[in-house]
Enzyme design. Structure first.
Site, mmCIF file in Angstrom:
data_model
loop_
_atom_site.group_PDB
_atom_site.id
_atom_site.type_symbol
_atom_site.label_atom_id
_atom_site.label_comp_id
_atom_site.label_asym_id
_atom_site.label_seq_id
_atom_site.Cartn_x
_atom_site.Cartn_y
_atom_site.Cartn_z
ATOM 1 N N GLN A 1 0.874 -1.190 -0.128
ATOM 2 C CA GLN A 1 -0.031 0.031 -0.036
ATOM 3 C C GLN A 1 0.745 1.362 -0.005
ATOM 4 O OE1 GLN A 1 -4.163 0.036 1.561
ATOM 5 N NE2 GLN A 1 -2.993 0.716 3.326
ATOM 6 N N ILE B 1 1.975 2.233 -3.493
ATOM 7 C CA ILE B 1 0.994 3.140 -4.186
ATOM 8 C C ILE B 1 0.886 4.614 -3.851
ATOM 9 C CG2 ILE B 1 -1.546 3.179 -4.861
ATOM 10 C CD1 ILE B 1 0.283 0.926 -6.239
ATOM 11 N N GLU B 2 1.117 4.607 -2.397
ATOM 12 C CA GLU B 2 0.787 5.894 -1.656
ATOM 13 C C GLU B 2 2.009 6.939 -2.298
ATOM 14 O OE1 GLU B 2 1.871 7.960 2.677
ATOM 15 O OE2 GLU B 2 1.027 5.675 2.439
ATOM 16 N N ARG B 3 3.188 6.131 -2.421
ATOM 17 C CA ARG B 3 4.468 7.097 -2.890
ATOM 18 C C ARG B 3 4.425 7.440 -4.298
ATOM 19 N NH1 ARG B 3 8.028 2.855 0.694
ATOM 20 N NH2 ARG B 3 7.825 4.145 2.648
#
Length: 381
Positions: free
Chosen positions: A238, A241-243
């Site tokens: 997760q 994807i955040e980065r």
């Protein structure tokens, strides 16, 4: 990657959403220190912004990741970086694990409302004295029959004061380090859950950021996302994807800032000539625009790799590191070109300068990205 007319139409719709639903309210929301997520998110959901890549059976759009990249770029152009980040939390930070690993019941009860914008979601990993060191996480979920009983504190939690549920990372066994953690959906109306305080920050003022307290909060074990004990691994996925959301949105923010600053430099006269005629100014703005182009190209390559099912851990870390530093350089230069006016709070450059600083801290600090990359290169970091 070749973008289609469908991509162009989607970009235009997101840009219109930003200019009509966010930008006119940005100053008021910044002043208030919060934005009305429960009012704005249904409007974002109407464009599909909160579930672009998710299964239509869960209310998602079923689109590919290229549309998420475009959405993030356009949200990055918003006058309120805090609101853009909050939407990013809802769509690319708090919900990916739930969409991928959650049971049908959890997706129905929590993912679908988040995609529809009727529920605000948040991701709760960081703790007061652990920062980026997730291995030291202390929040504990003790099993009591068919329930988890959760005790702990979470810090720097975006959307924390308005969230209807959180994706919580907690220890569910006595194993230390990276082992024995699980991701758990926790409704914020659960007895024992409270917001200790809303945190005042240097920038991103419109994004509500909270310290959360869990005092013997009881939720069903069935609220566990995926496999018990695999929470750390799921959270790392997760985080990747955040980065990328950070890297994608940085392109949009930098593009607009440089565009506005070039326009100012062409109009502003200094010693009888436009400021843009000064070679250093022209070259510096051009150099930064070239670096934004390189980041955009890298982001596109990462997007293509992700679509192909490849591991993007390294390339996402490179993107996050580069984006954080580039955003700071762009914000600093834009303020400098505007001179004394740029230092005034009434000028957009002051807000940009404050907001940009988070890029090298949130979602994994520069030093953490370097540590990840060094280890991947075989160095004992």
């Amino acid at each position: 990657m070749r973008f289609t007319d469908e991509h162009a139409a989607f970009r235009s719709s997101v840009r219109s959403f930003v200019s009509s639903e966010i930008d006119p309210h940005a100053d008021a929301w910044e002043e208030a220190g919060v934005f009305p997520a429960h009012d704005l998110f249904p409007k974002a959901a109407a464009l599909g912004l909160l579930g672009l890549e998710y299964d239509p059976q869960d209310g998602g759009e079923g689109a590919d990741h290229s549309f998420q990249m475009i959405a993030a770029e356009e949200l990055g152009r918003s006058a309120s970086a805090g609101v853009a980040m909050a939407i990013g939390v809802q769509s690319m930070m708090a919900t990916p694990s739930l969409a991928r690993y959650g049971s049908a019941e959890l997706r129905r009860d929590y993912l679908a409302p988040a995609i529809a914008g009727t529920a605000v979601a948040s991701i709760a990993v960081t703790e007061p004295d652990t920062g980026s060191d997730v291995a030291r996480l202390r929040t504990r979920a003790r099993r009591d029959g068919d329930d988890w009983v959760i005790t702990g504190r979470k810090f720097y939690i975006t959307n924390g004061t308005q969230a209807d549920w959180i994706c919580l990372l907690a220890r569910t066994s006595d194993e230390g380090g990276y082992r024995g953690m699980s991701q758990i959906v926790v409704p914020t109306d659960s007895p024992g859950f409270s917001v200790a305080r809303s945190l005042r920050k240097l920038g991103n003022h419109s994004s509500d950021t909270a310290e959360l307290v869990l005092d013997d909060v009881r939720v069903p074990v069935s609220s566990t996302i995926g496999e018990i004990g695999r929470g750390f691994q799921q959270q790392m996925e997760q985080f990747v994807i955040e980065r990328m959301y950070a890297a994608y949105s940085t392109v949009g923010a930098c593009d607009l800032a440089l565009e506005r600053t070039r326009r100012y430099a062409l109009e502003r006269e200094v010693f009888g000539t436009p400021l843009a005629s000064k070679q250093y100014i022209a070259f510096r703005l051009t150099e930064l625009a070239a670096q934004v182009d390189l980041l955009r190209s890298h982001n596109t390559a990462v997007c293509e790799a992700y679509l192909a099912g490849e591991d993007i851990t390294r390339s996402a870390s490179v993107a996050k590191l580069t984006a954080g530093r580039l955003f700071r350089d762009v914000a600093d230069t834009c303020l400098q070109v505007h001179g004394g006016a740029g230092y005034l709070e009434e000028t957009w450059t002051a807000r940009l300068f404050r907001d940009a600083r988070l890029g090298s801290i949130g979602g994994g600090a520069d030093e953490v990205m370097l540590q990840v990359l060094a280890r991947m290169d075989g160095l004992p970091a």
